[in-house]
Write a protein that holds these residues in place. Structure first.
Motif, PDB file in Angstrom:
ATOM      1  N   LYS A 194      -4.487  -0.954  -3.732  1.00  0.00           N
ATOM      2  CA  LYS A 194      -5.427  -0.015  -3.115  1.00  0.00           C
ATOM      3  C   LYS A 194      -6.494  -0.847  -2.408  1.00  0.00           C
ATOM      4  O   LYS A 194      -6.508  -2.080  -2.555  1.00  0.00           O
ATOM      5  CB  LYS A 194      -6.038   0.899  -4.178  1.00  0.00           C
ATOM      6  CG  LYS A 194      -6.806   0.226  -5.303  1.00  0.00           C
ATOM      7  CD  LYS A 194      -7.319   1.286  -6.274  1.00  0.00           C
ATOM      8  CE  LYS A 194      -8.339   0.748  -7.267  1.00  0.00           C
ATOM      9  NZ  LYS A 194      -7.767  -0.151  -8.294  1.00  0.00           N
ATOM     10  N   TYR A 195      -7.347  -0.186  -1.618  1.00  0.00           N
ATOM     11  CA  TYR A 195      -8.351  -0.954  -0.878  1.00  0.00           C
ATOM     12  C   TYR A 195      -9.642  -0.165  -0.732  1.00  0.00           C
ATOM     13  O   TYR A 195      -9.674   1.053  -0.885  1.00  0.00           O
ATOM     14  CB  TYR A 195      -7.815  -1.306   0.510  1.00  0.00           C
ATOM     15  CG  TYR A 195      -7.571  -0.094   1.382  1.00  0.00           C
ATOM     16  CD1 TYR A 195      -6.400   0.640   1.275  1.00  0.00           C
ATOM     17  CD2 TYR A 195      -8.537   0.329   2.293  1.00  0.00           C
ATOM     18  CE1 TYR A 195      -6.181   1.755   2.058  1.00  0.00           C
ATOM     19  CE2 TYR A 195      -8.328   1.449   3.091  1.00  0.00           C
ATOM     20  CZ  TYR A 195      -7.148   2.156   2.962  1.00  0.00           C
ATOM     21  OH  TYR A 195      -6.939   3.274   3.734  1.00  0.00           O
ATOM     22  N   ARG A 196     -10.707  -0.908  -0.425  1.00  0.00           N
ATOM     23  CA  ARG A 196     -11.992  -0.276  -0.112  1.00  0.00           C
ATOM     24  C   ARG A 196     -12.594  -1.053   1.049  1.00  0.00           C
ATOM     25  O   ARG A 196     -12.442  -2.276   1.144  1.00  0.00           O
ATOM     26  CB  ARG A 196     -12.912  -0.287  -1.332  1.00  0.00           C
ATOM     27  CG  ARG A 196     -13.356  -1.648  -1.795  1.00  0.00           C
ATOM     28  CD  ARG A 196     -14.161  -1.592  -3.097  1.00  0.00           C
ATOM     29  NE  ARG A 196     -14.535  -2.946  -3.511  1.00  0.00           N
ATOM     30  CZ  ARG A 196     -15.691  -3.529  -3.190  1.00  0.00           C
ATOM     31  NH1 ARG A 196     -16.594  -2.875  -2.473  1.00  0.00           N
ATOM     32  NH2 ARG A 196     -15.972  -4.768  -3.581  1.00  0.00           N
TER      33      ARG A 196
ATOM     34  N   ASN B  42       2.110   2.228  -3.232  1.00  0.00           N
ATOM     35  CA  ASN B  42       1.041   2.379  -4.227  1.00  0.00           C
ATOM     36  C   ASN B  42       0.929   1.246  -5.234  1.00  0.00           C
ATOM     37  O   ASN B  42       0.618   1.483  -6.401  1.00  0.00           O
ATOM     38  CB  ASN B  42       1.223   3.703  -4.979  1.00  0.00           C
ATOM     39  CG  ASN B  42       0.967   4.885  -4.081  1.00  0.00           C
ATOM     40  OD1 ASN B  42      -0.049   4.925  -3.369  1.00  0.00           O
ATOM     41  ND2 ASN B  42       1.879   5.846  -4.081  1.00  0.00           N
TER      42      ASN B  42
ATOM     43  N   LYS C   9       0.849  -1.190   0.000  1.00  0.00           N
ATOM     44  CA  LYS C   9       0.000   0.000   0.000  1.00  0.00           C
ATOM     45  C   LYS C   9       0.883   1.238   0.000  1.00  0.00           C
ATOM     46  O   LYS C   9       0.644   2.187  -0.748  1.00  0.00           O
ATOM     47  CB  LYS C   9      -0.881  -0.043   1.257  1.00  0.00           C
ATOM     48  CG  LYS C   9      -2.127   0.787   1.208  1.00  0.00           C
ATOM     49  CD  LYS C   9      -3.097   0.416   2.361  1.00  0.00           C
ATOM     50  CE  LYS C   9      -2.402   0.084   3.673  1.00  0.00           C
ATOM     51  NZ  LYS C   9      -3.359  -0.239   4.775  1.00  0.00           N
TER      52      LYS C   9
ATOM     53  N   TYR D 200      -8.818  -5.630  -1.044  1.00  0.00           N
ATOM     54  CA  TYR D 200      -7.613  -5.115  -1.684  1.00  0.00           C
ATOM     55  C   TYR D 200      -7.616  -5.459  -3.164  1.00  0.00           C
ATOM     56  O   TYR D 200      -8.130  -6.503  -3.569  1.00  0.00           O
ATOM     57  CB  TYR D 200      -6.362  -5.723  -1.036  1.00  0.00           C
ATOM     58  CG  TYR D 200      -6.008  -5.070   0.281  1.00  0.00           C
ATOM     59  CD1 TYR D 200      -5.130  -3.983   0.318  1.00  0.00           C
ATOM     60  CD2 TYR D 200      -6.555  -5.513   1.475  1.00  0.00           C
ATOM     61  CE1 TYR D 200      -4.802  -3.377   1.521  1.00  0.00           C
ATOM     62  CE2 TYR D 200      -6.244  -4.910   2.688  1.00  0.00           C
ATOM     63  CZ  TYR D 200      -5.369  -3.841   2.700  1.00  0.00           C
ATOM     64  OH  TYR D 200      -5.063  -3.235   3.884  1.00  0.00           O
TER      65      TYR D 200
ATOM     66  N   ALA E 130      -3.294  -1.514  -7.697  1.00  0.00           N
ATOM     67  CA  ALA E 130      -3.495  -0.072  -7.844  1.00  0.00           C
ATOM     68  C   ALA E 130      -3.320   0.399  -9.282  1.00  0.00           C
ATOM     69  O   ALA E 130      -3.872   1.395  -9.683  1.00  0.00           O
ATOM     70  CB  ALA E 130      -2.550   0.681  -6.930  1.00  0.00           C
ATOM     71  N   ASP E 131      -2.539  -0.323 -10.065  1.00  0.00           N
ATOM     72  CA  ASP E 131      -2.349   0.088 -11.453  1.00  0.00           C
ATOM     73  C   ASP E 131      -1.898  -1.087 -12.326  1.00  0.00           C
ATOM     74  O   ASP E 131      -1.786  -2.216 -11.861  1.00  0.00           O
ATOM     75  CB  ASP E 131      -1.340   1.234 -11.558  1.00  0.00           C
ATOM     76  CG  ASP E 131       0.025   0.832 -11.051  1.00  0.00           C
ATOM     77  OD1 ASP E 131       0.452  -0.314 -11.286  1.00  0.00           O
ATOM     78  OD2 ASP E 131       0.682   1.665 -10.392  1.00  0.00           O
TER      79      ASP E 131
END
Lengths: 123, 123
Positions: B92-94, B89, B86, B102, B105-106
């Motif tokens: 990412k998480y919600r 980067n 994290k 998780y 992220a890209d």
DNA sequence: TTTATGGTTGAACAACTGTTCAACTGTTAG
DNA sequence: CTAACAGTTGAACAGTTGTTCAACCATAAA
């Protein structure tokens, strides 16, 4: 080599919440050995001294003494790192008298460096 | 990070044998910071647990519990590694209630993994 | 409110890593 | 031969790393 005091049996401390997802992902994961080899390969590049040596050799074949002067390190420290790079076939060498000339062993390094450099640049 | 007990002054224990080569290569080396950042980026990928987590998330978004079951590790160990991923980067998480999902992220991870996988395959 | 649970966190520990140091090998020059 | 030097090697050491453990936070269920 990694941390090698892993438990014999894979243990987790909870039940899976989304069994279907876990089962599906398990089917898509690469072989365990492949992932370990990949991590191993990345680990070699994960040290700035080795990265600097590789960038140097990418520019020109060089002897230990020259690399030593270029990077401001002792011959011993450079030699130790060259041994590691030699073991994983990233560099090769040729001897001329007492002088040992090192150079990149293949084009992979350049490919991987390019891919990674883009990543680093973006942040 | 890295080893941080580097000497203040760069010292080597010999004279350069090929001054012209050293001078030329010095001019072609990337910025010191770039090389350090590259090594740092590679270092993150240089651990099989992190590689396995990234491969898992490449296949599907997952919660800590599921990753834990999938990889046979404690939630704590997984969480510690997710924190590292994290920070740089890569994931990412919600949050949904107490569950934290998780995901990658890209797209960089996929690019770099592909490049590296080719390298590992060849040997 | 109380209990259970998903997840995070920090300290502790053992394993690992890179540099240093000193001793050494092998080749060249005198 | 001997001295000098390029390079290698292994032990030692300090710093770093990943997992474990226990305590903790936050949300949901009872």
């Amino acid at each position: 080599m990694q941390q090698s005091f892993m438990p014999e049996i894979a243990v987790c401390d909870c039940e899976s919440i989304h069994e279907d997802v876990v089962a599906a992902v398990r089917g898509q994961l690469p072989e365990e050995d492949l992932m370990i080899d990949m991590a191993e390969a990345f680990r070699i590049f994960g040290d700035s001294t080795r990265v600097r040596i590789l960038f140097a050799l990418k520019a020109h074949e060089m002897c230990v003494c020259d690399i030593s002067v270029l990077l401001g390190m002792t011959k011993s420290a450079v030699s130790h790192q060259l041994r590691i790079l030699k073991q994983v076939n990233l560099v090769k060498y040729r001897k001329v008298g007492r002088v040992v000339y090192y150079s990149l062993a293949d084009e992979h390094v350049k490919t991987i460096f390019s891919a990674c450099m883009e990543h680093v640049m973006e942040d």
